[in-house]
Design a protein around this motif. Sequence first.
Motif: not given
Length: 184
Positions: A152-158
């Motif tokens: 989360m928040n690295q590959d895709f957004d929260a």
Amino acid sequence: MSKTANSSWETTGKPIVVLTVISLIVSLLLALVNGMTAPVIKENTRRTTLAAYVSVMPSVSDAATLEEVTDYTTANVTGVVKAPDGGIAIKAEEKGFDGGILTVIMGFDANGAETGIWVDASTQTKGIGSNVSTDDFLAQFNGMDGTKNIVMNQDFDAYSGATISSTALFAAINDCINCFNELA
């Protein structure tokens, strides 16, 4: 019987007996209602799940073609089906805000690419945590590599302001990915 004993029965004993009888009757009625509604709820849940499986697998148009898979051990995975073309759909559940269950169903093609994602966040706070199930938010996962865990928040957004629901979503997605890798 003396007036004091009769008065004691009227003020103490009789109300207790009456309330106990009423409680037993109400409990019996609730049990009967539960017995009648439980199968209906179970069938509605089954239909919703089958429709979600079909929705995440573009190659499938009829749930009757899906084969249930049971030889998996991945934690929090509550269902797996396989399509005739080798595609697979996996259902995982994680605890979100206030312990409400967030459900994710992910479809994968035979090579592990994500083919669809369905999320039930109805137990999450309406307008905040429930937004992790919107099509706009879920679009970021379209076509992702379904063989590698995501951060989360690295590959895709929260979803901003819905950290707990987002954490549950990402955990459930990773449960699906882990199960896919277990079965591949």
